[in-house]
Design an enzyme around this catalytic site. Sequence first.
Site, PDB file in Angstrom:
ATOM      1  N   ASP A 128      -4.520   5.302   6.118  1.00 33.30           N
ATOM      2  CA  ASP A 128      -5.051   6.527   6.718  1.00 33.30           C
ATOM      3  C   ASP A 128      -6.131   6.127   7.736  1.00 33.30           C
ATOM      4  O   ASP A 128      -5.832   5.859   8.897  1.00 33.30           O
ATOM      5  CB  ASP A 128      -5.576   7.386   5.563  1.00 33.30           C
ATOM      6  CG  ASP A 128      -6.124   8.727   6.001  1.00 33.30           C
ATOM      7  OD1 ASP A 128      -5.743   9.210   7.071  1.00 33.30           O
ATOM      8  OD2 ASP A 128      -6.951   9.300   5.258  1.00 33.30           O
ATOM      9  N   GLU A 177       0.843  -1.210   0.000  1.00 32.56           N
ATOM     10  CA  GLU A 177       0.000   0.000   0.000  1.00 32.56           C
ATOM     11  C   GLU A 177       0.872   1.253   0.000  1.00 32.56           C
ATOM     12  O   GLU A 177       2.004   1.229   0.488  1.00 32.56           O
ATOM     13  CB  GLU A 177      -0.867   0.027   1.268  1.00 32.56           C
ATOM     14  CG  GLU A 177      -2.339  -0.201   1.062  1.00 32.56           C
ATOM     15  CD  GLU A 177      -3.096   0.855   0.263  1.00 32.56           C
ATOM     16  OE1 GLU A 177      -2.497   1.587  -0.543  1.00 32.56           O
ATOM     17  OE2 GLU A 177      -4.319   0.935   0.454  1.00 32.56           O
TER      18      GLU A 177
HETATM   19  P1  5GP Z   1      -7.801   4.565   4.092  1.00 31.44           P
HETATM   20  O1  5GP Z   1      -8.830   3.581   3.642  1.00 31.44           O
HETATM   21  O2  5GP Z   1      -6.739   3.967   4.977  1.00 31.44           O
HETATM   22  O3  5GP Z   1      -8.423   5.779   4.702  1.00 31.44           O
HETATM   23  O4  5GP Z   1      -7.116   5.159   2.825  1.00 31.44           O
HETATM   24  C1  5GP Z   1      -6.346   4.468   1.962  1.00 31.44           C
HETATM   25  C2  5GP Z   1      -6.271   5.197   0.626  1.00 31.44           C
HETATM   26  O5  5GP Z   1      -6.696   6.569   0.721  1.00 31.44           O
HETATM   27  C3  5GP Z   1      -4.844   5.250   0.150  1.00 31.44           C
HETATM   28  O6  5GP Z   1      -4.508   4.107  -0.587  1.00 31.44           O
HETATM   29  C4  5GP Z   1      -4.837   6.513  -0.694  1.00 31.44           C
HETATM   30  O7  5GP Z   1      -5.235   6.211  -2.002  1.00 31.44           O
HETATM   31  C5  5GP Z   1      -5.869   7.408  -0.043  1.00 31.44           C
HETATM   32  N1  5GP Z   1      -5.224   8.406   0.839  1.00 31.44           N
HETATM   33  C6  5GP Z   1      -5.227   8.435   2.192  1.00 31.44           C
HETATM   34  N2  5GP Z   1      -4.520   9.475   2.660  1.00 31.44           N
HETATM   35  C7  5GP Z   1      -4.063  10.127   1.574  1.00 31.44           C
HETATM   36  C8  5GP Z   1      -3.234  11.288   1.381  1.00 31.44           C
HETATM   37  O8  5GP Z   1      -2.757  11.959   2.316  1.00 31.44           O
HETATM   38  N3  5GP Z   1      -2.958  11.631   0.083  1.00 31.44           N
HETATM   39  C9  5GP Z   1      -3.432  10.937  -0.979  1.00 31.44           C
HETATM   40  N4  5GP Z   1      -3.095  11.371  -2.187  1.00 31.44           N
HETATM   41  N5  5GP Z   1      -4.213   9.853  -0.841  1.00 31.44           N
HETATM   42  C10 5GP Z   1      -4.508   9.451   0.417  1.00 31.44           C
END
Ligand code: 5GP
Length: 182
Positions: free
Chosen positions: A106, A102
Site C-alpha cells: 500500500d 506479501e
Molecule cells: P504498507 O506498509 O505498504 O502501507 O502496508 C502493508 C500492510 O498494510 C499490509 O501487509 C496489510 O496488512 C495492510 N494493508 C494495506 N492496505 C490494506 C487493505 O486495503 N486492507 C487490509 N486489510 N490491510 C491493508
Amino acid sequence: MAEHAHPPEFEVLLDTEAIQRRVRELGAEITRDYAGRELDLVGVLKGSLLFMADLARAIALPLTCDFLRVSSYEGGTKTTGVVRFDFDLTQPIKDKHVLLVEDIIDTGLTMSFLLETLRLRMPASIKVVTLLDKPGNRRTEVPIDYVGFTIPNRFVIGYGLDLEGRYRNLPYIAAMKEPAAG
Ligand code: 5GP
C-alpha cells in the site's frame, strides 16, 4: 448468514477463480525464474497466510518456508507509518535466495523497512512477490518483482486480509464500496 459473507459495505473485487488462476501463473513464473536454485519463501504474517499456502503449492522447486510479523497498522483502515517487528524469522537467510511474500503493498513503508533490514543479513538474493499492489497510495518507492493484481486505492478484505482481525477466511477479495456520487 452465509458461511463466507462480507459486510454489506463491501463488494467482490476479485473472485476465487481469478485469484487461483493468477496464483498458479505466479507460481509457474517463479518456478522458471528460480530453476536450479533453492528458494526460501518468507511470509509476512498474518495477511500472507492464504496466499503463501497457495503459492507454495504452485512452485515446483525445492523450497523452505519461514515467517515474520511486523505491524504498521494500529487497527482500523488508516496507516500510522510506524513499522516494528512483532516476531522474526526462525532461520538465518545468509546466502539464501529469499522471496518475500506479501498480501498487499500500500504505502510501501512495510516492504521498504523489511528489505532494508533483511538485506543486512546478506542473503544471496532477495525479491518480493505481492498478491495485491495499490500504487495509488505509495509513500516510498519499493521494487516489486511479482504482482498478482494491481488494484485501485480501496480498502480490501478477504484471502488473508482482515478488517479488525476478521474476514481473513473469505476465499475471495472484497473492496469497500465507493461512496455514491453526488
Ligand atoms: P504498507 O506498509 O505498504 O502501507 O502496508 C502493508 C500492510 O498494510 C499490509 O501487509 C496489510 O496488512 C495492510 N494493508 C494495506 N492496505 C490494506 C487493505 O486495503 N486492507 C487490509 N486489510 N490491510 C491493508
